[in-house]
Scaffold this motif. Sequence first.
Motif, PDB file in Angstrom:
ATOM      1  N   UNK A   1       2.723  15.381 -13.153  1.00  0.00           N
ATOM      2  CA  UNK A   1       1.742  15.717 -13.687  1.00  0.00           C
ATOM      3  C   UNK A   1       1.485  17.268 -13.452  1.00  0.00           C
ATOM      4  N   UNK A   2       1.117  17.625 -12.264  1.00  0.00           N
ATOM      5  CA  UNK A   2       1.372  18.952 -12.249  1.00  0.00           C
ATOM      6  C   UNK A   2       2.929  19.666 -12.602  1.00  0.00           C
ATOM      7  N   UNK A   3       3.987  19.483 -12.478  1.00  0.00           N
ATOM      8  CA  UNK A   3       5.336  20.166 -13.290  1.00  0.00           C
ATOM      9  C   UNK A   3       4.787  19.956 -14.700  1.00  0.00           C
ATOM     10  N   UNK A   4       4.480  19.447 -15.416  1.00  0.00           N
ATOM     11  CA  UNK A   4       4.149  18.723 -16.377  1.00  0.00           C
ATOM     12  C   UNK A   4       3.451  20.531 -17.177  1.00  0.00           C
ATOM     13  N   UNK A   5       2.168  20.184 -16.616  1.00  0.00           N
ATOM     14  CA  UNK A   5       1.354  22.092 -15.988  1.00  0.00           C
ATOM     15  C   UNK A   5       2.386  23.243 -16.318  1.00  0.00           C
ATOM     16  N   UNK A   6       2.755  23.018 -14.994  1.00  0.00           N
ATOM     17  CA  UNK A   6       3.433  23.430 -14.704  1.00  0.00           C
ATOM     18  C   UNK A   6       4.844  24.767 -15.739  1.00  0.00           C
ATOM     19  N   UNK A   7       5.175  23.535 -16.203  1.00  0.00           N
ATOM     20  CA  UNK A   7       6.164  23.329 -17.381  1.00  0.00           C
ATOM     21  C   UNK A   7       5.681  23.795 -18.733  1.00  0.00           C
ATOM     22  N   UNK A   8       4.705  23.746 -19.268  1.00  0.00           N
ATOM     23  CA  UNK A   8       3.650  23.821 -20.078  1.00  0.00           C
ATOM     24  C   UNK A   8       2.966  25.500 -20.236  1.00  0.00           C
TER      25      UNK A   8
ATOM     26  N   UNK B   1       2.908  10.300  -9.541  1.00  0.00           N
ATOM     27  CA  UNK B   1       2.268  10.694 -10.940  1.00  0.00           C
ATOM     28  C   UNK B   1       1.444  11.865 -10.820  1.00  0.00           C
ATOM     29  N   UNK B   2       0.559  12.154  -9.333  1.00  0.00           N
ATOM     30  CA  UNK B   2       0.136  13.566  -9.806  1.00  0.00           C
ATOM     31  C   UNK B   2       0.963  14.459  -9.485  1.00  0.00           C
ATOM     32  N   UNK B   3       2.653  14.656  -8.858  1.00  0.00           N
ATOM     33  CA  UNK B   3       3.582  15.597  -8.724  1.00  0.00           C
ATOM     34  C   UNK B   3       3.992  15.747 -10.647  1.00  0.00           C
TER      35      UNK B   3
ATOM     36  N   UNK C   1       1.109  -1.048   0.340  1.00  0.00           N
ATOM     37  CA  UNK C   1       0.566   0.073  -0.294  1.00  0.00           C
ATOM     38  C   UNK C   1       0.935   1.248  -0.046  1.00  0.00           C
ATOM     39  N   UNK C   2       2.295   1.359   0.708  1.00  0.00           N
ATOM     40  CA  UNK C   2       2.499   2.319   0.756  1.00  0.00           C
ATOM     41  C   UNK C   2       3.536   2.575  -0.426  1.00  0.00           C
ATOM     42  N   UNK C   3       3.853   1.900  -1.060  1.00  0.00           N
ATOM     43  CA  UNK C   3       4.075   2.082  -2.534  1.00  0.00           C
ATOM     44  C   UNK C   3       3.511   2.448  -3.673  1.00  0.00           C
ATOM     45  N   UNK C   4       1.695   1.872  -3.190  1.00  0.00           N
ATOM     46  CA  UNK C   4       0.908   2.394  -4.653  1.00  0.00           C
ATOM     47  C   UNK C   4       0.564   3.505  -3.823  1.00  0.00           C
ATOM     48  N   UNK C   5       0.926   3.851  -2.850  1.00  0.00           N
ATOM     49  CA  UNK C   5       0.529   5.381  -2.078  1.00  0.00           C
ATOM     50  C   UNK C   5       1.499   6.915  -3.235  1.00  0.00           C
ATOM     51  N   UNK C   6       2.785   5.987  -3.056  1.00  0.00           N
ATOM     52  CA  UNK C   6       4.178   6.762  -3.511  1.00  0.00           C
ATOM     53  C   UNK C   6       3.494   6.670  -5.090  1.00  0.00           C
ATOM     54  N   UNK C   7       3.439   5.816  -5.729  1.00  0.00           N
ATOM     55  CA  UNK C   7       3.652   5.825  -7.361  1.00  0.00           C
ATOM     56  C   UNK C   7       2.531   7.157  -7.372  1.00  0.00           C
ATOM     57  N   UNK C   8       0.955   6.968  -6.697  1.00  0.00           N
ATOM     58  CA  UNK C   8       0.250   7.897  -7.482  1.00  0.00           C
ATOM     59  C   UNK C   8       0.866   9.507  -6.619  1.00  0.00           C
ATOM     60  N   UNK C   9       1.465   9.386  -5.552  1.00  0.00           N
ATOM     61  CA  UNK C   9       2.134  11.073  -5.641  1.00  0.00           C
ATOM     62  C   UNK C   9       2.280  11.706  -6.355  1.00  0.00           C
TER      63      UNK C   9
END
Length: 103
Positions: free
Chosen positions: A23-30, A19-21, A9-17
């Motif tokens: 995505x936000x980084x890509x939006x900021x760079x765009x 992925x979200x980070x 569960x900890x690894x799944x949560x870290x993976x989701x976090x």
Amino acid sequence: MSLFINTNTAAANASNSLANSNLQLQNSLNKLSSGSRIVKASDDAGGLAASMGLTKAANDTAAVVSADNNKISFLQAQDGVLKTAGDMATRIAQLASLSGIRR
């Protein structure tokens, strides 16, 4: 025989976090690379609508200016034609007076 499925569960949560980070980084760079605060409609729908309205108004104004410039050019051409016709009439009158022909 029983089957156990172990999940990390900890690894799944870290993976989701992560992925979200990303995505936000890509939006900021765009946004940074485009130089615009609004890259897509979901960024700021109201701002995008206002921007599109201003762009339309600017394009309309540019079209009016272009049409006015075309009218000015046409009138300048007509002025040149009339000036030439006037010069021709004046020259004809001069030649007529030199030849002794009276009207």
